[in-house]
Write an enzyme that holds these catalytic residues in place. Structure first.
Site, PDB file in Angstrom:
ATOM      1  N   HIS A 197      -3.555   7.208   2.994  1.00 51.18           N
ATOM      2  CA  HIS A 197      -3.957   5.919   2.417  1.00 51.18           C
ATOM      3  C   HIS A 197      -5.353   5.596   2.951  1.00 51.18           C
ATOM      4  CE1 HIS A 197      -4.152   1.808   1.280  1.00 51.18           C
ATOM      5  NE2 HIS A 197      -3.887   1.316   2.475  1.00 51.18           N
ATOM      6  N   CYS A 218       0.813  -1.229   0.000  1.00 48.99           N
ATOM      7  CA  CYS A 218       0.000   0.000   0.000  1.00 48.99           C
ATOM      8  C   CYS A 218       0.844   1.275   0.000  1.00 48.99           C
ATOM      9  CB  CYS A 218      -0.942   0.025   1.209  1.00 48.99           C
ATOM     10  SG  CYS A 218      -2.000  -1.409   1.310  1.00 48.99           S
ATOM     11  N   ASN A 272     -10.259  -0.281   0.253  1.00 53.93           N
ATOM     12  CA  ASN A 272      -8.792  -0.217   0.220  1.00 53.93           C
ATOM     13  C   ASN A 272      -8.273  -0.743  -1.121  1.00 53.93           C
ATOM     14  OD1 ASN A 272      -6.056  -0.522   0.584  1.00 53.93           O
ATOM     15  ND2 ASN A 272      -6.210  -1.480   2.596  1.00 53.93           N
TER      16      ASN A 272
HETATM   17  N1  ACO Z   1     -18.575  -9.051   9.308  1.00 50.00           N
HETATM   18  C1  ACO Z   1     -19.027  -9.385  10.519  1.00 50.00           C
HETATM   19  N2  ACO Z   1     -18.216  -9.795  11.501  1.00 50.00           N
HETATM   20  C2  ACO Z   1     -16.897  -9.833  11.243  1.00 50.00           C
HETATM   21  C3  ACO Z   1     -16.353  -9.494   9.990  1.00 50.00           C
HETATM   22  C4  ACO Z   1     -17.261  -9.089   9.004  1.00 50.00           C
HETATM   23  N3  ACO Z   1     -16.866  -8.745   7.775  1.00 50.00           N
HETATM   24  N4  ACO Z   1     -15.030  -9.647  10.028  1.00 50.00           N
HETATM   25  C5  ACO Z   1     -14.717 -10.062  11.263  1.00 50.00           C
HETATM   26  N5  ACO Z   1     -15.857 -10.185  12.005  1.00 50.00           N
HETATM   27  C6  ACO Z   1     -15.991 -10.620  13.384  1.00 50.00           C
HETATM   28  C7  ACO Z   1     -14.831 -11.447  13.868  1.00 50.00           C
HETATM   29  O1  ACO Z   1     -14.990 -12.793  13.492  1.00 50.00           O
HETATM   30  C8  ACO Z   1     -14.922 -11.237  15.346  1.00 50.00           C
HETATM   31  O2  ACO Z   1     -15.929 -12.085  15.844  1.00 50.00           O
HETATM   32  P1  ACO Z   1     -15.774 -12.788  17.296  1.00 50.00           P
HETATM   33  O3  ACO Z   1     -15.671 -11.659  18.277  1.00 50.00           O
HETATM   34  O4  ACO Z   1     -17.020 -13.602  17.404  1.00 50.00           O
HETATM   35  O5  ACO Z   1     -14.508 -13.579  17.210  1.00 50.00           O
HETATM   36  C9  ACO Z   1     -15.415  -9.811  15.489  1.00 50.00           C
HETATM   37  O6  ACO Z   1     -15.986  -9.458  14.211  1.00 50.00           O
HETATM   38  C10 ACO Z   1     -14.331  -8.818  15.845  1.00 50.00           C
HETATM   39  O7  ACO Z   1     -13.227  -9.067  14.962  1.00 50.00           O
HETATM   40  P2  ACO Z   1     -11.917  -8.210  15.030  1.00 50.00           P
HETATM   41  O8  ACO Z   1     -10.983  -8.689  13.976  1.00 50.00           O
HETATM   42  O9  ACO Z   1     -11.418  -8.148  16.428  1.00 50.00           O
HETATM   43  O10 ACO Z   1     -12.526  -6.777  14.637  1.00 50.00           O
HETATM   44  P3  ACO Z   1     -11.803  -5.400  14.583  1.00 50.00           P
HETATM   45  O11 ACO Z   1     -12.542  -4.418  15.404  1.00 50.00           O
HETATM   46  O12 ACO Z   1     -10.322  -5.529  14.819  1.00 50.00           O
HETATM   47  O13 ACO Z   1     -12.013  -4.967  13.066  1.00 50.00           O
HETATM   48  C11 ACO Z   1     -10.799  -4.925  11.011  1.00 50.00           C
HETATM   49  C12 ACO Z   1     -11.493  -5.789  12.043  1.00 50.00           C
HETATM   50  C13 ACO Z   1     -11.813  -3.989  10.375  1.00 50.00           C
HETATM   51  C14 ACO Z   1     -10.199  -5.832   9.937  1.00 50.00           C
HETATM   52  C15 ACO Z   1      -9.688  -4.102  11.700  1.00 50.00           C
HETATM   53  O14 ACO Z   1      -8.868  -4.937  12.478  1.00 50.00           O
HETATM   54  C16 ACO Z   1      -8.854  -3.354  10.721  1.00 50.00           C
HETATM   55  O15 ACO Z   1      -9.302  -2.442  10.084  1.00 50.00           O
HETATM   56  N6  ACO Z   1      -7.555  -3.699  10.601  1.00 50.00           N
HETATM   57  C17 ACO Z   1      -6.705  -3.087   9.627  1.00 50.00           C
HETATM   58  C18 ACO Z   1      -6.720  -3.944   8.440  1.00 50.00           C
HETATM   59  C19 ACO Z   1      -6.415  -3.227   7.174  1.00 50.00           C
HETATM   60  O16 ACO Z   1      -6.859  -2.135   6.918  1.00 50.00           O
HETATM   61  N7  ACO Z   1      -5.669  -3.922   6.341  1.00 50.00           N
HETATM   62  C20 ACO Z   1      -5.438  -3.458   5.033  1.00 50.00           C
HETATM   63  C21 ACO Z   1      -4.075  -3.648   4.581  1.00 50.00           C
HETATM   64  S1  ACO Z   1      -2.932  -2.639   5.396  1.00 50.00           S
HETATM   65  C22 ACO Z   1      -3.434  -1.171   5.074  1.00 50.00           C
HETATM   66  O17 ACO Z   1      -3.817  -0.896   3.975  1.00 50.00           O
HETATM   67  C23 ACO Z   1      -3.389  -0.222   6.149  1.00 50.00           C
END
Ligand code: ACO
Length: 330
Positions: A257, A117, A287
């Site tokens: 980004h 990214c 993204n």
């Molecule tokens: N829909 C519904 N529920 C979901 C989904 C979804 N799409 N995805 C995950 N969940 C659930 C999980 O299974 C989990 O359930 P559980 O509590 O029963 O185990 C719950 O939601 C919480 O999951 P977490 O992963 O802890 O949720 P979090 O608040 O961390 O959000 C997210 C997840 C949005 C991916 C976040 O961690 C994030 O944005 N991370 C950055 C990732 C990113 O942007 N990567 C891109 C590449 S790098 C970059 O470009 C910056």
């Protein structure tokens, strides 16, 4: 402290997005998710997804043509073509060479740059180096990303986050005080396994087992990526601002980004820049890896949000881990 004098400047930008819109509601019928969950955790409402015959090179080429046309630069005047991509069409040769053929920049030498990214901001700094060394007068910096091709469409934790798109800019020598003022980039290979594709390369060549385990697709430790993204972009912003001799108050527009609205808000807060001065389009595109920054710059110009003479700070973060921040006088 006075600002360093720019040596290189973006003279025009371009973008290319697939027509097909996939909304959060569309995803509800594909994986166990909801529009509410996606909007609250990421700020994304919809993304563009390319059809099967549209490649990353096609998206990059579309953006590049637009940037060249707006710059008034003939394709044969381009000296260097740099393409950042996390989704190369093939492992060999480069996507840059495919784009070269598509847009007819026959006098350029073309190569891919791999920094996920952060790739487009890295590419901008490489372009600046070519120009500062007197080795190029027209550098085309393209981001070409077909994230839909490397995402596991059965993994709700990743498939809802990404979209496809291409962005581009023409970079030329600066003639006045407008241009790239400073930048700061970093990487940390020790954290590579937080966001990666284990299979399909030379270490784990593609075979039936790799396909069965889906090791050719993106794996991500979301929470860890989130924390590192905010920390790295905020630190990058601070270092780039210091090198530019700017304070956060000097920044007219932050163009981050576009991965997730919560990452953007936290980064802006740590960088000391209020959200009124932050450009956001993650709601419409998700993204698109390295394409988010040039596409955001292009839309900001088109919407009249970004005008000549404004101070812009752009920050990015991605797999590697990699990160970067660049200060520009537009
Ligand atoms: N829909 C519904 N529920 C979901 C989904 C979804 N799409 N995805 C995950 N969940 C659930 C999980 O299974 C989990 O359930 P559980 O509590 O029963 O185990 C719950 O939601 C919480 O999951 P977490 O992963 O802890 O949720 P979090 O608040 O961390 O959000 C997210 C997840 C949005 C991916 C976040 O961690 C994030 O944005 N991370 C950055 C990732 C990113 O942007 N990567 C891109 C590449 S790098 C970059 O470009 C910056």
């Amino acid at each position: 402290m006075s600002s360093p004098k720019p040596t290189a400047r973006i003279v025009a930008t371009g973008r290319c997005l697939p027509d097909r819109v996939v909304t959060n509601h569309d995803l509800e019928s594909m994986v166990d998710t909801s529009d509410t969950w996606i909007r609250e955790r990421t700020g994304i409402r919809e993304r563009r997804i390319a059809d099967a015959v549209t490649s990353a090179a096609d998206l990059g080429a579309g953006a590049a043509r637009m940037a060249l046309c707006r710059a008034g630069v003939d394709p044969l005047e381009v000296d260097v073509l740099i393409v950042s991509t996390a989704t190369p069409d093939r492992l060999l040769p480069s996507t840059a060479c495919d784009i070269q053929k598509l847009i007819g920049v026959g006098n350029a030498y073309a190569f891919d740059l791999s920094a996920a990214c952060s790739g487009w901001l890295y590419g901008l700094t490489v372009a600046e180096g070519f120009i500062a060394a007197g080795r190029a007068r027209n550098v085309l910096v393209v981001a070409a990303e077909k994230m839909s091709a490397i995402v596991d469409w059965e993994d709700r934790a990743t498939c809802v986050l990404f979209g496809d798109g291409g962005g581009a800019a023409v970079v030329q020598p600066a003639v006045d005080d407008r241009g790239i003022v400073s930048s700061h980039h970093g990487s940390d290979g020790a954290l590579a396994d937080l966001l990666y594709r284990p299979g399909g390369g030379a270490v784990m060549p593609m075979d039936e087992e790799v396909l069965r385990r889906k090791d050719h697709l993106v794996k991500m430790a979301g929470r860890e990526v989130f924390k590192n993204a905010v920390r790295s972009m905020a630190e990058g912003a601070e270092r780039a601002l210091a090198a530019a001799g700017w304070t956060p108050d000097d920044v007219d527009l932050l163009v981050p980004h576009q991965a997730n609205i919560r990452i953007i808000e936290a980064t802006a807060k740590y960088a000391g820049i209020p959200m009124e001065r932050v450009f956001v389009n993650v709601d419409r595109y998700g993204n698109m890896s390295s394409a988010t920054v040039p596409i955001a710059l292009d839309e900001a110009v088109e919407q009249g949000v970004l005008e000549p003479g404004m101070n812009v700070l752009s920050v990015a973060f991605g797999a590697g881990l990699t990160w970067g921040a660049t200060a520009l006088r537009w």
